[in-house]
Design an enzyme around this catalytic site. Structure first.
Site, PDB file in Angstrom:
ATOM      1  N   LYS A 147     -12.917  21.266 -11.789  1.00  0.00           N
ATOM      2  CA  LYS A 147     -12.572  19.847 -11.665  1.00  0.00           C
ATOM      3  C   LYS A 147     -12.717  19.107 -12.989  1.00  0.00           C
ATOM      4  CE  LYS A 147     -13.377  19.097  -6.745  1.00  0.00           C
ATOM      5  NZ  LYS A 147     -14.052  18.283  -5.715  1.00  0.00           N
TER       6      LYS A 147
ATOM      7  N   LYS B 121      -1.243  26.005  -2.741  1.00  0.00           N
ATOM      8  CA  LYS B 121      -1.785  25.345  -1.556  1.00  0.00           C
ATOM      9  C   LYS B 121      -1.101  24.005  -1.321  1.00  0.00           C
ATOM     10  CE  LYS B 121      -6.058  25.018  -0.339  1.00  0.00           C
ATOM     11  NZ  LYS B 121      -7.525  24.767  -0.315  1.00  0.00           N
TER      12      LYS B 121
ATOM     13  N   LYS C 194      -2.288  17.022  -1.550  1.00  0.00           N
ATOM     14  CA  LYS C 194      -1.897  15.619  -1.658  1.00  0.00           C
ATOM     15  C   LYS C 194      -1.493  15.254  -3.077  1.00  0.00           C
ATOM     16  CE  LYS C 194      -6.381  13.613  -2.808  1.00  0.00           C
ATOM     17  NZ  LYS C 194      -5.925  13.010  -4.058  1.00  0.00           N
TER      18      LYS C 194
END
Length: 350
Positions: free
Chosen positions: A118, A211, A214
Protein backbone atom coordinates in the site's frame (compact mmCIF):
# COMPACT_ATOMS: atom_id res chain seq x y z
CA UNK A 1 -11.56 -20.35 31.94
CA UNK A 2 -13.10 -21.05 28.52
CA UNK A 3 -13.54 -18.21 26.07
CA UNK A 4 -17.01 -17.40 24.76
CA UNK A 5 -17.06 -18.18 21.04
CA UNK A 6 -17.44 -14.91 19.16
CA UNK A 7 -16.81 -13.91 15.53
CA UNK A 8 -15.51 -10.44 14.65
CA UNK A 9 -15.80 -9.17 11.06
CA UNK A 10 -14.74 -5.78 9.72
CA UNK A 11 -15.25 -4.00 6.41
CA UNK A 12 -13.61 -0.72 5.38
CA UNK A 13 -15.96 2.04 4.20
CA UNK A 14 -14.04 3.00 1.09
CA UNK A 15 -17.03 3.25 -1.25
CA UNK A 16 -18.38 1.45 -4.30
CA UNK A 17 -19.11 -1.92 -2.79
CA UNK A 18 -19.24 -4.40 -5.62
CA UNK A 19 -19.98 -8.02 -6.46
CA UNK A 20 -16.52 -9.08 -5.25
CA UNK A 21 -17.20 -7.64 -1.79
CA UNK A 22 -20.60 -9.31 -1.72
CA UNK A 23 -19.50 -12.81 -2.76
CA UNK A 24 -16.12 -12.64 -1.02
CA UNK A 25 -17.35 -11.40 2.36
CA UNK A 26 -20.94 -10.26 2.87
CA UNK A 27 -22.56 -13.53 1.77
CA UNK A 28 -20.49 -15.35 4.38
CA UNK A 29 -21.37 -12.75 7.02
CA UNK A 30 -25.05 -13.51 6.44
CA UNK A 31 -24.43 -17.26 6.76
CA UNK A 32 -22.30 -16.87 9.91
CA UNK A 33 -25.09 -15.18 11.83
CA UNK A 34 -27.15 -18.37 11.64
CA UNK A 35 -24.61 -20.35 13.66
CA UNK A 36 -22.40 -17.89 15.56
CA UNK A 37 -22.42 -14.90 17.87
CA UNK A 38 -21.23 -12.15 15.51
CA UNK A 39 -19.95 -8.60 15.68
CA UNK A 40 -20.00 -6.73 12.36
CA UNK A 41 -17.88 -3.58 12.35
CA UNK A 42 -17.54 -0.83 9.75
CA UNK A 43 -13.87 -0.02 10.34
CA UNK A 44 -13.84 3.70 9.62
CA UNK A 45 -10.63 4.26 11.62
CA UNK A 46 -8.82 1.94 9.23
CA UNK A 47 -10.16 3.87 6.25
CA UNK A 48 -8.23 7.05 7.12
CA UNK A 49 -4.80 5.36 7.26
CA UNK A 50 -4.23 6.32 3.62
CA UNK A 51 -4.56 9.70 1.91
CA UNK A 52 -7.88 11.48 1.53
CA UNK A 53 -7.69 10.72 -2.19
CA UNK A 54 -8.30 7.08 -1.18
CA UNK A 55 -10.97 7.49 1.51
CA UNK A 56 -12.57 10.56 -0.06
CA UNK A 57 -12.59 13.11 2.75
CA UNK A 58 -15.04 13.62 5.65
CA UNK A 59 -18.32 13.81 3.73
CA UNK A 60 -17.44 10.78 1.61
CA UNK A 61 -16.32 8.77 4.64
CA UNK A 62 -19.67 9.35 6.37
CA UNK A 63 -21.55 8.44 3.18
CA UNK A 64 -19.51 5.29 2.67
CA UNK A 65 -19.93 4.23 6.29
CA UNK A 66 -23.69 4.40 5.90
CA UNK A 67 -23.52 2.60 2.55
CA UNK A 68 -21.58 -0.37 4.00
CA UNK A 69 -24.07 -0.53 6.87
CA UNK A 70 -26.94 -0.46 4.38
CA UNK A 71 -25.30 -3.29 2.42
CA UNK A 72 -25.05 -5.40 5.58
CA UNK A 73 -28.74 -4.93 6.35
CA UNK A 74 -29.95 -5.24 2.75
CA UNK A 75 -28.03 -8.49 2.31
CA UNK A 76 -29.74 -10.03 5.32
CA UNK A 77 -27.72 -9.27 8.47
CA UNK A 78 -30.01 -8.75 11.45
CA UNK A 79 -28.76 -5.78 13.55
CA UNK A 80 -31.07 -6.75 16.41
CA UNK A 81 -29.76 -10.28 16.69
CA UNK A 82 -26.10 -9.35 16.11
CA UNK A 83 -24.03 -6.22 16.69
CA UNK A 84 -23.56 -3.80 13.77
CA UNK A 85 -21.62 -0.59 14.47
CA UNK A 86 -18.83 1.67 13.25
CA UNK A 87 -15.44 1.39 14.93
CA UNK A 88 -14.89 5.06 15.82
CA UNK A 89 -17.92 5.12 18.16
CA UNK A 90 -16.17 2.76 20.59
CA UNK A 91 -13.14 4.41 22.19
CA UNK A 92 -11.72 1.07 23.32
CA UNK A 93 -10.39 0.39 19.82
CA UNK A 94 -7.95 3.30 20.10
CA UNK A 95 -7.19 2.69 23.80
CA UNK A 96 -6.33 -0.97 23.35
CA UNK A 97 -4.26 -0.15 20.25
CA UNK A 98 -1.90 1.96 22.38
CA UNK A 99 -1.42 -0.83 24.91
CA UNK A 100 -0.81 -3.29 22.07
CA UNK A 101 1.63 -0.84 20.45
CA UNK A 102 3.72 -1.37 23.56
CA UNK A 103 3.41 -5.15 23.24
CA UNK A 104 4.05 -5.51 19.49
CA UNK A 105 7.63 -5.39 18.20
CA UNK A 106 8.90 -3.17 15.39
CA UNK A 107 10.33 -6.24 13.69
CA UNK A 108 6.88 -7.83 13.55
CA UNK A 109 5.37 -4.80 11.82
CA UNK A 110 8.31 -4.44 9.46
CA UNK A 111 7.49 -7.84 8.00
CA UNK A 112 3.91 -6.92 7.13
CA UNK A 113 3.67 -7.24 3.35
CA UNK A 114 0.45 -5.24 3.00
CA UNK A 115 2.15 -2.07 4.27
CA UNK A 116 4.83 -2.46 1.61
CA UNK A 117 2.18 -2.92 -1.07
CA UNK A 118 0.00 0.00 0.00
CA UNK A 119 2.86 2.39 0.73
CA UNK A 120 4.64 1.57 -2.52
CA UNK A 121 8.01 3.15 -3.17
CA UNK A 122 7.24 6.29 -1.17
CA UNK A 123 7.24 4.57 2.24
CA UNK A 124 8.80 7.55 4.02
CA UNK A 125 5.68 9.55 3.14
CA UNK A 126 3.19 6.89 4.35
CA UNK A 127 1.22 7.60 7.53
CA UNK A 128 2.19 6.06 10.84
CA UNK A 129 -1.41 4.80 10.89
CA UNK A 130 -0.85 2.73 7.76
CA UNK A 131 2.26 1.19 9.31
CA UNK A 132 0.41 0.55 12.58
CA UNK A 133 -2.77 -0.70 10.88
CA UNK A 134 -2.18 -4.36 11.92
CA UNK A 135 -1.99 -3.41 15.61
CA UNK A 136 -5.33 -1.59 15.34
CA UNK A 137 -6.71 -4.71 13.66
CA UNK A 138 -5.50 -6.82 16.57
CA UNK A 139 -7.20 -4.41 18.97
CA UNK A 140 -10.44 -4.62 16.95
CA UNK A 141 -10.51 -8.38 17.37
CA UNK A 142 -9.22 -8.73 20.91
CA UNK A 143 -11.27 -5.86 22.36
CA UNK A 144 -14.20 -8.30 22.08
CA UNK A 145 -11.98 -11.29 22.92
CA UNK A 146 -13.16 -12.74 19.62
CA UNK A 147 -12.24 -16.34 19.02
CA UNK A 148 -12.76 -16.45 15.24
CA UNK A 149 -12.20 -14.03 12.36
CA UNK A 150 -13.14 -14.59 8.70
CA UNK A 151 -10.05 -13.59 6.70
CA UNK A 152 -8.95 -13.66 3.09
CA UNK A 153 -5.46 -14.46 1.89
CA UNK A 154 -4.37 -10.82 2.23
CA UNK A 155 -5.32 -10.69 5.92
CA UNK A 156 -3.87 -13.98 7.20
CA UNK A 157 -0.58 -12.30 8.17
CA UNK A 158 -2.50 -9.72 10.21
CA UNK A 159 -4.39 -12.43 12.07
CA UNK A 160 -1.08 -14.10 12.90
CA UNK A 161 0.10 -10.79 14.37
CA UNK A 162 -3.06 -10.64 16.49
CA UNK A 163 -2.23 -14.08 17.83
CA UNK A 164 1.36 -13.03 18.55
CA UNK A 165 0.20 -9.92 20.41
CA UNK A 166 -2.32 -11.91 22.47
CA UNK A 167 0.31 -14.48 23.39
CA UNK A 168 2.95 -11.89 24.35
CA UNK A 169 0.46 -9.90 26.44
CA UNK A 170 -0.59 -13.07 28.26
CA UNK A 171 3.05 -14.04 28.82
CA UNK A 172 4.21 -10.58 29.91
CA UNK A 173 1.31 -10.13 32.33
CA UNK A 174 0.81 -13.77 33.33
CA UNK A 175 1.16 -13.25 37.08
CA UNK A 176 -1.24 -10.30 37.06
CA UNK A 177 -3.74 -12.25 34.92
CA UNK A 178 -3.63 -15.28 37.24
CA UNK A 179 -4.04 -13.08 40.31
CA UNK A 180 -7.39 -11.97 38.88
CA UNK A 181 -8.77 -15.47 38.64
CA UNK A 182 -7.58 -16.52 35.20
CA UNK A 183 -5.83 -19.65 36.39
CA UNK A 184 -4.22 -20.52 33.05
CA UNK A 185 -2.78 -17.00 32.73
CA UNK A 186 -4.75 -16.36 29.56
CA UNK A 187 -6.81 -13.21 29.27
CA UNK A 188 -6.83 -12.74 25.52
CA UNK A 189 -7.63 -15.68 23.22
CA UNK A 190 -5.58 -16.54 20.16
CA UNK A 191 -8.16 -15.93 17.44
CA UNK A 192 -8.55 -18.57 14.74
CA UNK A 193 -9.42 -18.01 11.09
CA UNK A 194 -13.08 -18.69 10.41
CA UNK A 195 -13.22 -21.23 7.62
CA UNK A 196 -16.16 -20.65 5.28
CA UNK A 197 -15.11 -22.97 2.47
CA UNK A 198 -13.34 -21.95 -0.75
CA UNK A 199 -13.31 -18.17 -1.09
CA UNK A 200 -15.08 -16.71 -4.11
CA UNK A 201 -12.49 -14.64 -5.92
CA UNK A 202 -14.29 -12.32 -8.33
CA UNK A 203 -12.26 -10.87 -11.16
CA UNK A 204 -12.73 -7.84 -13.41
CA UNK A 205 -15.35 -8.13 -16.15
CA UNK A 206 -12.84 -6.47 -18.50
CA UNK A 207 -9.76 -8.52 -17.57
CA UNK A 208 -10.09 -11.93 -15.98
CA UNK A 209 -6.54 -11.78 -14.60
CA UNK A 210 -7.24 -8.81 -12.29
CA UNK A 211 -9.43 -8.69 -9.19
CA UNK A 212 -12.69 -6.78 -9.41
CA UNK A 213 -11.89 -3.44 -7.81
CA UNK A 214 -13.50 -0.12 -7.04
CA UNK A 215 -10.29 1.61 -8.12
CA UNK A 216 -10.51 0.37 -11.71
CA UNK A 217 -11.05 3.35 -14.01
CA UNK A 218 -13.76 1.51 -15.96
CA UNK A 219 -17.10 1.16 -14.19
CA UNK A 220 -17.85 -1.66 -16.65
CA UNK A 221 -15.15 -3.74 -14.91
CA UNK A 222 -17.38 -4.33 -11.88
CA UNK A 223 -20.97 -4.80 -10.80
CA UNK A 224 -21.68 -2.34 -8.02
CA UNK A 225 -24.15 -3.36 -5.34
CA UNK A 226 -26.08 -0.17 -6.12
CA UNK A 227 -26.44 -0.96 -9.85
CA UNK A 228 -29.99 -1.36 -11.11
CA UNK A 229 -31.20 -4.30 -13.21
CA UNK A 230 -30.57 -2.60 -16.55
CA UNK A 231 -27.01 -1.62 -15.61
CA UNK A 232 -26.24 -5.13 -14.38
CA UNK A 233 -27.52 -6.60 -17.64
CA UNK A 234 -25.46 -4.22 -19.78
CA UNK A 235 -22.25 -4.90 -17.86
CA UNK A 236 -22.60 -8.68 -18.07
CA UNK A 237 -23.43 -8.64 -21.77
CA UNK A 238 -20.38 -6.44 -22.41
CA UNK A 239 -18.10 -8.58 -20.22
CA UNK A 240 -14.98 -9.78 -22.00
CA UNK A 241 -15.08 -13.37 -23.27
CA UNK A 242 -13.27 -15.46 -25.88
CA UNK A 243 -14.60 -16.93 -29.16
CA UNK A 244 -14.73 -20.56 -27.98
CA UNK A 245 -17.86 -22.22 -26.55
CA UNK A 246 -17.95 -22.99 -22.84
CA UNK A 247 -16.15 -26.26 -22.02
CA UNK A 248 -17.96 -29.27 -20.60
CA UNK A 249 -15.27 -29.95 -17.99
CA UNK A 250 -13.86 -27.57 -15.35
CA UNK A 251 -10.32 -28.29 -16.53
CA UNK A 252 -11.19 -26.52 -19.78
CA UNK A 253 -11.45 -23.21 -17.90
CA UNK A 254 -7.80 -23.22 -16.79
CA UNK A 255 -6.38 -21.12 -19.63
CA UNK A 256 -9.53 -19.01 -20.06
CA UNK A 257 -9.64 -16.46 -17.21
CA UNK A 258 -12.68 -14.53 -18.41
CA UNK A 259 -14.74 -17.68 -18.93
CA UNK A 260 -13.60 -19.02 -15.58
CA UNK A 261 -14.61 -15.77 -13.87
CA UNK A 262 -18.13 -15.69 -15.30
CA UNK A 263 -18.71 -19.37 -14.54
CA UNK A 264 -17.41 -18.78 -11.00
CA UNK A 265 -19.80 -15.85 -10.51
CA UNK A 266 -22.74 -17.95 -11.68
CA UNK A 267 -21.70 -20.84 -9.42
CA UNK A 268 -21.34 -18.58 -6.37
CA UNK A 269 -24.68 -16.84 -6.89
CA UNK A 270 -26.49 -20.12 -7.55
CA UNK A 271 -24.61 -21.86 -4.70
CA UNK A 272 -23.53 -24.73 -6.94
CA UNK A 273 -20.14 -25.93 -8.25
CA UNK A 274 -18.49 -24.74 -11.44
CA UNK A 275 -18.84 -28.25 -12.82
CA UNK A 276 -22.58 -28.13 -12.24
CA UNK A 277 -22.70 -24.85 -14.19
CA UNK A 278 -20.79 -26.47 -17.05
CA UNK A 279 -23.08 -29.50 -16.96
CA UNK A 280 -25.87 -27.08 -17.81
CA UNK A 281 -24.13 -24.69 -20.21
CA UNK A 282 -21.04 -26.55 -21.48
CA UNK A 283 -20.73 -26.65 -25.26
CA UNK A 284 -23.06 -23.68 -25.63
CA UNK A 285 -22.35 -20.14 -26.78
CA UNK A 286 -21.52 -17.33 -24.39
CA UNK A 287 -24.58 -15.35 -25.46
CA UNK A 288 -26.91 -18.02 -24.05
CA UNK A 289 -24.88 -18.32 -20.86
CA UNK A 290 -24.69 -14.55 -20.38
CA UNK A 291 -28.46 -14.23 -20.68
CA UNK A 292 -28.84 -16.81 -17.91
CA UNK A 293 -26.20 -15.03 -15.82
CA UNK A 294 -28.03 -11.72 -16.26
CA UNK A 295 -31.26 -13.28 -14.97
CA UNK A 296 -29.49 -14.79 -11.98
CA UNK A 297 -27.54 -11.62 -11.09
CA UNK A 298 -30.61 -9.43 -11.35
CA UNK A 299 -32.67 -11.85 -9.24
CA UNK A 300 -30.01 -11.91 -6.52
CA UNK A 301 -28.65 -8.35 -6.58
CA UNK A 302 -31.48 -6.05 -7.68
CA UNK A 303 -33.43 -6.48 -4.41
CA UNK A 304 -30.27 -5.71 -2.44
CA UNK A 305 -29.63 -2.59 -4.52
CA UNK A 306 -33.20 -1.43 -4.00
CA UNK A 307 -33.06 -1.93 -0.24
CA UNK A 308 -29.65 -0.25 -0.03
CA UNK A 309 -30.97 2.82 -1.83
CA UNK A 310 -33.96 2.95 0.50
CA UNK A 311 -31.74 2.75 3.58
CA UNK A 312 -29.14 5.25 2.33
CA UNK A 313 -31.97 7.70 1.63
CA UNK A 314 -32.77 7.62 5.36
CA UNK A 315 -29.41 8.39 7.04
CA UNK A 316 -31.07 8.99 10.40
CA UNK A 317 -32.30 5.39 10.46
CA UNK A 318 -28.88 4.02 9.48
CA UNK A 319 -27.20 6.18 12.13
CA UNK A 320 -29.61 4.86 14.76
CA UNK A 321 -28.65 1.28 13.84
CA UNK A 322 -24.97 2.16 14.22
CA UNK A 323 -25.54 3.99 17.52
CA UNK A 324 -27.54 1.09 18.96
CA UNK A 325 -24.86 -1.36 17.83
CA UNK A 326 -22.12 0.83 19.33
CA UNK A 327 -23.96 0.89 22.68
CA UNK A 328 -24.03 -2.92 22.69
CA UNK A 329 -20.41 -3.21 21.53
CA UNK A 330 -19.30 -0.76 24.22
CA UNK A 331 -20.66 -3.01 26.97
CA UNK A 332 -18.24 -5.75 25.91
CA UNK A 333 -15.39 -3.37 25.06
CA UNK A 334 -15.58 -1.44 28.33
CA UNK A 335 -15.40 -4.64 30.38
CA UNK A 336 -12.33 -5.73 28.39
CA UNK A 337 -10.65 -2.37 28.90
CA UNK A 338 -11.37 -2.31 32.64
CA UNK A 339 -9.77 -5.71 33.11
CA UNK A 340 -6.89 -4.91 30.74
CA UNK A 341 -6.06 -1.73 32.66
CA UNK A 342 -6.15 -3.62 35.94
CA UNK A 343 -3.88 -6.33 34.52
CA UNK A 344 -1.39 -3.75 33.22
CA UNK A 345 -1.45 -1.82 36.49
CA UNK A 346 -3.18 1.39 35.42
CA UNK A 347 -5.04 3.06 38.30
CA UNK A 348 -8.61 3.87 37.35
CA UNK A 349 -11.77 5.16 39.02
CA UNK A 350 -13.88 2.40 40.54
Amino acid sequence: MAFVERVFSGVQPTGNLHLGNYLGAIVNFVKMQQTHNCIYCVVDMHAITQGADVWGGPAELARNTREVTAAFIAAGIDPNKHIVFNQSQVAGHAELTWIFNCVARVGWLSRMTQFKEKAGKDRENASVGLYDYPVLMAADILLYRATHVPVGEDQKQHLELSRDIAQKFNNDCGYSIRSRGYNEGLYFPQPEPFITGPATRVMSLRDGTKKMSKSDASDNSRINLTDDAETIAQKIRRAKTDPEPLPSEEKGLEARPEADNLVGIYAALAEITKQEVLNQFGGGQFSTFKNALVELCVAKLAPIAGEMKRLVADPGHVDSILAHGADRARVIADETMRMTKDIVGFIRAR
